[in-house]
Scaffold this active site. Structure first.
Site, PDB file in Angstrom:
ATOM      1  N   LYS A 206       7.049   8.677  20.114  1.00 28.35           N
ATOM      2  CA  LYS A 206       6.210   9.705  20.049  1.00 28.35           C
ATOM      3  C   LYS A 206       6.808  10.544  21.119  1.00 28.35           C
ATOM      4  O   LYS A 206       7.731  10.951  22.011  1.00 28.35           O
ATOM      5  CB  LYS A 206       4.341   9.375  21.154  1.00 28.35           C
TER       6      LYS A 206
ATOM      7  N   TYR B  77       0.630  -1.338  -0.091  1.00 27.62           N
ATOM      8  CA  TYR B  77       0.424   0.193  -0.286  1.00 27.62           C
ATOM      9  C   TYR B  77       1.119   1.128   0.114  1.00 27.62           C
ATOM     10  O   TYR B  77       0.253   2.474  -0.754  1.00 27.62           O
ATOM     11  CB  TYR B  77      -0.932   0.229   0.787  1.00 27.62           C
TER      12      TYR B  77
ATOM     13  N   CYS C 140      -3.092 -46.128   7.469  1.00 28.71           N
ATOM     14  CA  CYS C 140      -1.692 -45.785   7.184  1.00 28.71           C
ATOM     15  C   CYS C 140      -0.490 -46.323   7.860  1.00 28.71           C
ATOM     16  O   CYS C 140      -0.372 -45.276   8.695  1.00 28.71           O
ATOM     17  CB  CYS C 140      -2.137 -44.193   6.155  1.00 28.71           C
TER      18      CYS C 140
ATOM     19  N   LYS D  41       4.309  -1.332  18.017  1.00 27.97           N
ATOM     20  CA  LYS D  41       3.355  -1.111  17.016  1.00 27.97           C
ATOM     21  C   LYS D  41       3.312  -2.180  17.031  1.00 27.97           C
ATOM     22  O   LYS D  41       3.223  -2.881  16.600  1.00 27.97           O
ATOM     23  CB  LYS D  41       3.366  -0.419  15.759  1.00 27.97           C
TER      24      LYS D  41
HETATM   25  S1  IVH Z   1      -0.404   6.101  18.758  1.00 29.00           S
HETATM   26  C1  IVH Z   1      -2.482   7.793  15.989  1.00 29.00           C
HETATM   27  N1  IVH Z   1       1.006   3.629  19.736  1.00 29.00           N
HETATM   28  O1  IVH Z   1      -1.215   1.947  15.065  1.00 29.00           O
HETATM   29  C2  IVH Z   1      -3.045   7.635  17.145  1.00 29.00           C
HETATM   30  N2  IVH Z   1      -0.690   3.551  18.137  1.00 29.00           N
HETATM   31  O2  IVH Z   1      -1.670   2.774  12.297  1.00 29.00           O
HETATM   32  C3  IVH Z   1      -1.562   7.943  18.264  1.00 29.00           C
HETATM   33  N3  IVH Z   1      -0.631   1.386  17.273  1.00 29.00           N
HETATM   34  O3  IVH Z   1      -3.945   4.227  15.265  1.00 29.00           O
HETATM   35  C4  IVH Z   1      -1.196   6.540  18.574  1.00 29.00           C
HETATM   36  N4  IVH Z   1       0.362   0.258  18.682  1.00 29.00           N
HETATM   37  O4  IVH Z   1      -4.430   1.578  16.446  1.00 29.00           O
HETATM   38  C5  IVH Z   1       0.012   3.986  19.372  1.00 29.00           C
HETATM   39  N5  IVH Z   1       2.010   1.737  20.496  1.00 29.00           N
HETATM   40  C6  IVH Z   1       1.071   2.155  20.186  1.00 29.00           C
HETATM   41  C7  IVH Z   1       0.517   1.250  19.248  1.00 29.00           C
HETATM   42  C8  IVH Z   1      -0.536   1.995  17.907  1.00 29.00           C
HETATM   43  C9  IVH Z   1      -0.427   0.098  17.592  1.00 29.00           C
HETATM   44  C10 IVH Z   1      -2.328   1.745  16.067  1.00 29.00           C
HETATM   45  C11 IVH Z   1      -3.201   2.430  16.561  1.00 29.00           C
HETATM   46  C12 IVH Z   1      -2.935   3.452  15.248  1.00 29.00           C
HETATM   47  C13 IVH Z   1      -2.757   2.581  13.621  1.00 29.00           C
HETATM   48  C14 IVH Z   1      -2.004   3.074  13.298  1.00 29.00           C
END
Ligand code: IVH
Length: 680
Positions: free
Chosen positions: A294, A44, A437, A128
């Site tokens: 973050k 994608y 078998c 993630k």
């Molecule tokens: S922070 C977007 N932390 O990944 C708002 N997200 O592909 C901030 N996700 O929408 C999200 N693990 O559903 C955050 N440790 C993590 C995460 C995480 C998975 C997901 C979440 C986000 C998506 C984006």
């Protein structure tokens, strides 16, 4: 649009911009409508990149927004949850208080630095987690009132009925942790996953754990896997005053959630942190597809805000190489100990998640049929759970037909197709006479002797016994006598006597071991212990599937398989019971004995009782309490805080590593452990 068309676009040196845009839109629709990406993320992303090169103003890019298109102004998630009023719309969907956004992505240090610019701020890194995102809403008094899937980001499907059955999702938040709550209440967002240890039991039926998690959440009726087997990792908290990401994790924990693991790091440490998660990936009990960085400070997050697509204060540094392409060289049909003939794709070796892969499972005949495989086809492969390579899609290009064999690869008797009914109807190929078998029999005997721990019966000896017509099932093993064994080549009196003694030493069998030894699909250790703690063998043999399914952590699918398996195994069981004795340690008085055969180690702080008391409890219900994780440990119980600790405690790290290689110890949360011990 098919995956093959998208692949063609990616390989076309000058693709038609309109076709690229149509492909991106089709992917978006599939993703948002069904929470189901029909191409892997990496494909994608490449598609979007190509579209941006060829047609930067494409409306499809504008819709995605952010780095890929026009930046929009959208306040970030760090605002209050939106109102104590009912968050449902007329159709029962959940209207999100603040859009559920995606994350910007990067793939290397350069991309990461580009995202961060020259800012020198405290960061938090967190895996993630690859699951299904949910937003869970509580009113100002802390009562659970709504839960929605991501949906289109603005509104999602209500998943409340299932979310409330997921462990570690409180029905009521503790008042003490609600200080500072506004009238709007509290919202917790996070990722629901199916732990890989639970996925392993249904891996032949579902494409990947993420789809199972999303499916189970949305299911109106029991979907085979009960929500109790899911896990929830919280990563965001709205509606309570929070200073930074570390503070957020502390508050989430105080509210009763497991926060996603997180660690502070500086910009200079980011690459090393990323590398560590990459290395740890295969030892985790859930899938990750990147590391989220973050900016920790919430005031700074608010200042940076978000685009329509993603917050500017976070980036997902994606793990690479979990998806790859290769060419199908051949299909191998291999026979299991149940007589099922499983197709395996033999492919040109390709690197996936850092390992060379030349084989990928196709699970069953249906998979081959659905993929429409031809020899020479290009295949898209992923490593599910970072371990088992799996064929994700057929990109075509081959010609040679891939027909299932008419004859069993082992005994040459005709094969037969069996169809399982239900929502996910599956066609599987079998040896039509598994009872006759030799390879099936050898597999069953090998499994039996391994589970019952009868020494000395390796595959060679088992083959010789079958060849000499001395054994036709596991019960026959116990009928062997030294003189009959001595008829085998290279078998002296001493060895024959010792083998018989080994067999005699294992005529007393616990019920869970006996159940596992039967080799019934889905009747592994977890299920066997649950069943044995509650019923006798005779009760089990008469039990309808519905009663089994009522055991919370079992589920309808597993229950059906177990009932069918026990039914098929009836003649063998009868013959075995003439030879062995069930030592029913599981049911020694008043529901005790539930942990017979288990060696349990505790780590972290238990909420319900002190560690000493918990260890005494283990002994009372028939188990052994250990102090450290060793090869004997079968269960590690992890107290509240420690499951999310990062880095994990040495006990937990050791257990995860061992689990990934030898499948034990089972790692349980405190809740899961007490649920097991308390079960009626
Ligand atoms: S922070 C977007 N932390 O990944 C708002 N997200 O592909 C901030 N996700 O929408 C999200 N693990 O559903 C955050 N440790 C993590 C995460 C995480 C998975 C997901 C979440 C986000 C998506 C984006």
């Amino acid at each position: 649009m098919r995956a093959a068309d998208i692949d063609a676009l990616l390989h076309d040196p000058a693709p038609d911009p309109a076709a690229l845009a149509a492909a991106v839109e089709a992917c978006d629709r599939a993703y948002f409508d069904h929470q189901d990406a029909f191409v892997p993320d990496q494909t994608y992303d490449r598609l979007v990149e190509r579209l941006r090169e060829r047609w930067p103003e494409a409306p499809a890019l504008q819709a995605i927004g952010g780095a890929r298109g026009r930046a929009a102004t959208q306040e970030g998630a760090a605002t209050d949850a939106g109102g104590d009023s009912d968050p449902h719309d007329e159709e029962g969907r959940v209207v999100h208080s603040v859009p559920m956004l995606s994350l910007g992505k990067c793939y290397d240090v350069q991309g990461f630095s580009q995202w961060l610019g020259d800012a020198n701020v405290a960061l938090v890194a967190s895996p993630k987690i690859d699951g299904a995102a949910v937003a869970i809403r509580y009113d100002a008094s802390g009562r659970l009132m709504a839960a929605g899937s991501r949906g289109d980001g603005k509104r999602g499907e209500s998943v409340l009925h299932n979310v409330r059955r997921v462990p570690r999702v409180p029905e009521q938040l503790p008042a003490a942790a609600l200080a500072g709550v506004g009238a709007a209440g509290v919202e917790v967002r996070g990722e629901v996953v199916l732990p890989l240890s639970a996925f392993a039991e249904v891996a032949d039926l579902f494409a990947n754990p993420r789809n199972v998690a999303a499916g189970v959440l949305k299911a109106k009726e029991e979907a085979g896997v009960p929500p109790e087997r899911l896990a929830f990792f919280a990563y965001d908290l709205l509606g309570l005053p929070v200073e930074d990401e570390a503070d957020k994790a502390v508050r989430l924990r105080a509210l009763g959630f497991d926060p996603a693991p997180g660690e502070r790091c500086s910009r200079d440490e980011a690459a090393a942190v990323f590398a560590r998660w990459e290395a740890q990936r295969s030892t985790l009990d859930y899938e990750i597809d990147g590391v989220v960085f973050k900016i920790s400070d919430l005031a700074e997050q608010r200042r940076l805000g978000s685009t329509a697509h993603h917050p500017r204060w976070a980036v997902a540094w994606k793990l690479q190489g979990d998806t790859g392409e290769s060419r199908l060289l051949d299909l191998e049909w291999s026979l299991s100990r149940t007589g099922t003939i499983t197709p395996v794709a033999l492919v040109e070796p390709v690197e996936l998640s850092g390992a060379m892969v030349g084989r990928a499972t196709l699970h069953n005949l249906s998979t081959v049929e659905k993929l429409g495989l031809h020899l020479g086809d290009r295949l898209s492969l992923t490593r599910r759970g970072g371990v088992i390579p799996h064929v994700e899609a057929n990109l075509g290009g081959g010609a040679g037909a891939c027909l299932p064999p008419d004859a069993c690869p082992s005994c040459g008797r005709p094969t037969a197709v069996r169809e399982t009914e239900g929502s996910s109807s599956t066609r599987t190929l079998h040896c039509s006479q598994p009872a006759a078998c030799p390879a099936v029999l050898r597999g069953q005997l090998f499994h039996y002797t391994a589970v019952i721990e009868i020494d000395g019966f390796g595959p060679k000896l088992l083959d010789a016994l079958i060849e000499a017509d001395l054994v036709h099932d596991a019960a026959d093993l116990y009928r062997l006598r030294p003189d009959s064994l001595q008829r085998l080549p290279r078998m002296g009196e001493t060895l024959a006597t010792r083998l018989c003694a080994n067999l005699d030493a294992r005529r007393k069998v616990t019920l869970p071991a006996l159940l596992v030894s039967l080799g019934i699909d889905s009747l592994g250790k977890h299920a066997a212990h649950l069943l044995a703690a509650r019923w006798t063998l005779e009760e089990l043999r008469r039990l309808p599937a519905a009663e089994l399914a009522a055991l919370h952590s079992l589920g309808a699918l597993t229950a059906d398989r177990i009932v069918a398996g026990l039914h098929d195994a009836a003649p063998l069981l009868d013959r075995l019971l003439e030879q062995i004795q069930i030592v029913d340690a599981e049911r020694t008085g008043g529901g005790g004995g539930k942990l017979a055969g288990e060696q349990v180690v505790f780590t972290g702080k238990l909420e319900r009782m002190g560690r000493r008391d918990a260890q005494q409890l283990v002994v009372r219900v028939g188990g052994v309490a250990g102090a450290a994780v060793t090869a004997e440990t079968t269960m590690l119980v992890v107290g509240g805080d420690e499951l999310a600790a990062d880095p994990p405690s040495s006990k937990l790290a050791k257990a995860r590593k061992s689990f990934a290689t030898v499948g034990k110890p089972q790692i349980l949360s405190e809740e899961a452990f007490f649920a097991l011990v308390d079960a009626p």
